[in-house]
Design an enzyme around this catalytic site. Structure first.
Site, mmCIF file in Angstrom:
data_model
loop_
_atom_site.group_PDB
_atom_site.id
_atom_site.type_symbol
_atom_site.label_atom_id
_atom_site.label_comp_id
_atom_site.label_asym_id
_atom_site.label_seq_id
_atom_site.Cartn_x
_atom_site.Cartn_y
_atom_site.Cartn_z
ATOM 1 N N GLU A 285 0.869 -1.186 0.000
ATOM 2 C CA GLU A 285 0.000 0.000 0.000
ATOM 3 C C GLU A 285 0.897 1.223 0.000
ATOM 4 O O GLU A 285 1.740 1.381 0.881
ATOM 5 C CB GLU A 285 -0.927 -0.037 1.221
ATOM 6 C CG GLU A 285 -1.969 -1.141 1.120
ATOM 7 C CD GLU A 285 -2.744 -1.105 -0.179
ATOM 8 O OE1 GLU A 285 -3.205 -0.016 -0.586
ATOM 9 O OE2 GLU A 285 -2.882 -2.158 -0.837
ATOM 10 N N CYS A 319 -1.605 9.250 3.975
ATOM 11 C CA CYS A 319 -1.676 8.851 2.570
ATOM 12 C C CYS A 319 -3.002 9.303 1.975
ATOM 13 O O CYS A 319 -3.124 9.494 0.779
ATOM 14 C CB CYS A 319 -1.518 7.342 2.453
ATOM 15 S SG CYS A 319 -2.658 6.471 3.517
HETATM 16 P P1 NAP Z 1 8.999 4.628 3.266
HETATM 17 O O1 NAP Z 1 10.149 5.525 3.317
HETATM 18 O O2 NAP Z 1 8.682 3.937 1.994
HETATM 19 O O3 NAP Z 1 9.213 3.567 4.451
HETATM 20 C C1 NAP Z 1 8.244 2.583 4.745
HETATM 21 C C2 NAP Z 1 8.930 1.399 5.392
HETATM 22 O O4 NAP Z 1 9.792 0.784 4.430
HETATM 23 C C3 NAP Z 1 9.805 1.780 6.574
HETATM 24 O O5 NAP Z 1 9.693 0.773 7.561
HETATM 25 C C4 NAP Z 1 11.193 1.777 5.959
HETATM 26 O O6 NAP Z 1 12.233 1.564 6.889
HETATM 27 C C5 NAP Z 1 11.074 0.607 5.009
HETATM 28 N N1 NAP Z 1 12.093 0.551 3.959
HETATM 29 C C6 NAP Z 1 12.873 1.540 3.479
HETATM 30 N N2 NAP Z 1 13.687 1.068 2.507
HETATM 31 C C7 NAP Z 1 13.412 -0.254 2.374
HETATM 32 C C8 NAP Z 1 13.900 -1.295 1.538
HETATM 33 N N3 NAP Z 1 14.844 -1.084 0.606
HETATM 34 N N4 NAP Z 1 13.377 -2.530 1.680
HETATM 35 C C9 NAP Z 1 12.427 -2.781 2.594
HETATM 36 N N5 NAP Z 1 11.924 -1.842 3.413
HETATM 37 C C10 NAP Z 1 12.402 -0.587 3.306
HETATM 38 O O7 NAP Z 1 7.638 5.393 3.676
HETATM 39 P P2 NAP Z 1 7.379 6.304 4.944
HETATM 40 O O8 NAP Z 1 8.088 7.594 4.758
HETATM 41 O O9 NAP Z 1 7.613 5.520 6.192
HETATM 42 O O10 NAP Z 1 5.796 6.531 4.855
HETATM 43 C C11 NAP Z 1 5.215 7.525 4.070
HETATM 44 C C12 NAP Z 1 4.645 6.928 2.804
HETATM 45 O O11 NAP Z 1 3.710 5.907 3.147
HETATM 46 C C13 NAP Z 1 3.865 7.920 1.972
HETATM 47 O O12 NAP Z 1 4.186 7.738 0.621
HETATM 48 C C14 NAP Z 1 2.410 7.531 2.234
HETATM 49 O O13 NAP Z 1 1.516 7.884 1.210
HETATM 50 C C15 NAP Z 1 2.526 6.060 2.393
HETATM 51 N N6 NAP Z 1 1.396 5.490 3.130
HETATM 52 C C16 NAP Z 1 0.478 4.757 2.436
HETATM 53 C C17 NAP Z 1 -0.626 4.231 3.095
HETATM 54 C C18 NAP Z 1 -1.659 3.424 2.359
HETATM 55 O O14 NAP Z 1 -2.483 2.784 2.993
HETATM 56 N N7 NAP Z 1 -1.643 3.429 1.044
HETATM 57 C C19 NAP Z 1 -0.767 4.435 4.464
HETATM 58 C C20 NAP Z 1 0.210 5.175 5.136
HETATM 59 C C21 NAP Z 1 1.300 5.696 4.461
HETATM 60 P P3 NAP Z 1 13.062 2.812 7.462
HETATM 61 O O15 NAP Z 1 12.101 3.628 8.232
HETATM 62 O O16 NAP Z 1 14.089 2.151 8.325
HETATM 63 O O17 NAP Z 1 13.644 3.522 6.297
#
Ligand code: NAP
Length: 514
Positions: A285, A319
């Site tokens: 997501e 999001c």
């Molecule tokens: P993110 O930077 O993509 O990080 C999400 C998770 O992925 C974190 O636990 C992060 O760990 C991990 N991660 C980073 N690099 C990775 C890799 N190479 N392999 C596996 N995991 C990895 O997103 P965010 O900044 O936490 O969240 C914001 C985003 O989430 C926004 O784009 C928002 O729209 C989206 N979101 C979507 C929904 C939905 O339901 N569609 C809901 C909430 C949020 P680290 O923190 O250690 O980097």
């Protein structure tokens, strides 16, 4: 068993509730800096690499210190999960559901602690933090009941001479990778759904919010969940994410976060690692560029209140947040007067003070990214309000609105994930709908209109996973508004819906000749 009901969100108009959260905030300050070891099975580790978690309203304040898991520790957690799966998979569904009910009880007794933690670790307002908490409890309660429903008899077409049956079995050991913006609800929801379906999980919280994630791990442990069914593994996604995703014993990955990371996971998971004997399942997501359309004939005041809340609630870091406002040209000026007036009333500051509606954005990178989009906005649109950082300690940004933004501009197309709203003028309703749909994303959307024909058209043609008519586009409730988006917003998993557990299960068909 009582039917599922959403936990009501507290508005903090009761002095007893207020002083309880104040006390929890004080307690958190007193314990600030506590170090948590990494626990895998019955072993605890203290690593050289640390993961401090800080307060975005006061970045020098370290709330807690976690260990940065290494690839070797990720390996150990996955192997442990795979071992435990051999017995956990056969645990009856009612027993598995009970762990979730008990964990929900544990959390309910720590509601103020959870709210205080999300206020200080994630910069949520009290009400946003309480809503996050309520959603987490709702997920536990809802998925526990769903596990029982999935375990029930599945109807098949009868045939003479055979006795067919179909039942659902779990997948294996999976990776759960949540974001920081719903640091309890999404983390708990994804992990609980996988676990109650009979899987084991390695849960890697977002690096910004491991402290609130720890509370969920504690809740599951206090519920008596067997060791190794859930391993809580704080660590850097950039450092151990690929290792976990690529691992041949990982059977599924459930991810919520940015499009960039989600697509990377999807691509890597599609490659077969040596020794792997299945196709990995990916539930991803991802981001959004959510639009609210305001039609010519509507109650503009109601729309304006909804728009300000959807654009600036939790600093626009949802999001589902409204980041594009698409307005019929005939009501554009009047609506914008109202939206700007409501936005100017928003109080920004540390959310330890419960009168502040907006707190800080999550970190320095987010501050810089948002300010850089504000600079882009100055060239691409007309600044109507905000446009600057507030203070120089803490990551505070004024709620910002740019008018007269062109639909093809960067401000109108790219996810900013901060308190910046791009306003686009539409010729008529069809033009508004076309602009709204012209996006790579498709998560949430809303339409304010009194025109029944336009509402019906939106229902059929506004291509988003969660569409709201005559209300704001944020605030999905478990069981009421199953949540998930189209296109680059993800795999449309519909969290909090009746299809969700199916993502962590596979159906087995068994037929006996009689
Ligand atoms: P993110 O930077 O993509 O990080 C999400 C998770 O992925 C974190 O636990 C992060 O760990 C991990 N991660 C980073 N690099 C990775 C890799 N190479 N392999 C596996 N995991 C990895 O997103 P965010 O900044 O936490 O969240 C914001 C985003 O989430 C926004 O784009 C928002 O729209 C989206 N979101 C979507 C929904 C939905 O339901 N569609 C809901 C909430 C949020 P680290 O923190 O250690 O980097």
């Amino acid at each position: 068993m009582k039917p599922f009901k959403n936990l009501p969100i507290r508005l903090f108009d009761d002095p007893v509730q207020i002083s309880a959260v104040e006390q929890a905030l004080d307690d958190l300050k007193t314990s600030a800096g506590r170090e948590y070891p990494l626990v895998i099975s019955d072993q605890t580790f203290t690593n050289d690499g640390k993961l401090p978690t800080t307060n975005p309203a006061n970045p020098a304040q370290v709330l807690a210190v976690f260990q940065k898991a290494t690839p070797e520790q990720a390996e150990a957690a996955i192997v442990l999960g795979a071992e435990r799966f051999t017995s956990w998979r056969y645990t009856p569904a009612d027993e598995r559901a009970n762990y979730l009910f008990k964990a929900a009880e544990f959390l309910l007794q720590r509601r103020d602690q959870a709210v205080a933690t999300m206020v200080m670790e994630a910069g949520k307002s009290w009400i946003e933090a309480d809503a996050d908490f309520a959603e987490a409890v709702d997920f536990l309660e809802f998925y526990a009941r769903e596990a029982l429903r999935y375990a029930g008899r599945q109807d098949l077409v009868p045939i003479e001479g055979e006795e067919p049956e179909l039942f659902y079995i779990p997948l294996g050991v999976g990776a759960v990778i949540p974001p920081w913006n719903f640091p309890l609800a999404i983390l708990a929801g994804m992990a609980a759904a996988a676990i109650v379906s009979g899987n084991c999980v390695v849960l890697k919280p977002a690096s910004e919010t491991p402290l609130i994630g720890q509370l969920f791990a504690d809740a599951m442990a206090a519920a008596g969940l067997p060791t190794g069914v859930l391993t809580y593994l704080p660590g850097s996604g950039g450092e151990i994410g690929d290792y976990i995703v690529d691992h041949p014993q990982i059977r599924f990955i459930t991810f919520t976060g940015s499009m960039e990371v989600g697509l990377r996971i999807n691509e890597r998971a599609a490659k077969i690692s040596p020794g792997q004997i299945w196709i990995k399942r990916v539930v991803a997501e991802m981001g959004g560029k959510d639009a609210i359309i305001v039609d010519r004939d509507t109650d503009l005041e109601t729309a304006a209140v909804g728009i300000a809340a959807a654009a600036f609630g939790y600093q626009g870091q949802k999001c589902s947040a409204c980041s594009r406002l698409i307005v019929h040209q005939e009501v554009y000026d009047r609506l914008m007067e109202l939206v700007v007036a409501h936005t100017k009333e928003i109080k920004v500051g540390s959310t330890e003070d419960r009168s502040n509606f907006m707190g800080p954005v999550i970190n320095q990178a987010s501050l810089e990214k948002t300010l850089s989009y504000i600079e882009i906005g100055r060239k691409e649109g007309r600044l109507l309000t905000g446009g600057e950082r507030i203070g120089n300690n803490g990551y505070f940004i004024a709620p910002t609105i740019f008018g007269d933004v062109a639909p093809e501009s960067r401000l109108a197309r790219e996810e900013i994930f901060g308190p910046v709203l791009a306003v686009i003028k539409a010729r008529d309703f069809d033009d508004a709908l076309a602009i709204a749909n012209d996006s790579i994303y498709g998560l949430t959307g809303a339409v304010f209109s009194r025109n029944e024909e336009h509402l019906a058209k939106s229902r059929d043609r506004f291509h988003v996973g969660n569409l709201y008519l005559n209300r704001k586009c944020t605030g999905a409730l478990v069981g009421v508004h199953p949540f998930g988006g189209f296109n680059m917003s993800g795999t449309d998993s519909k969290a909090g819906g009746r299809d969700y557990l199916g993502l962590f299960l596979q159906a087995k068909s068994v037929t006996r000749k009689i």
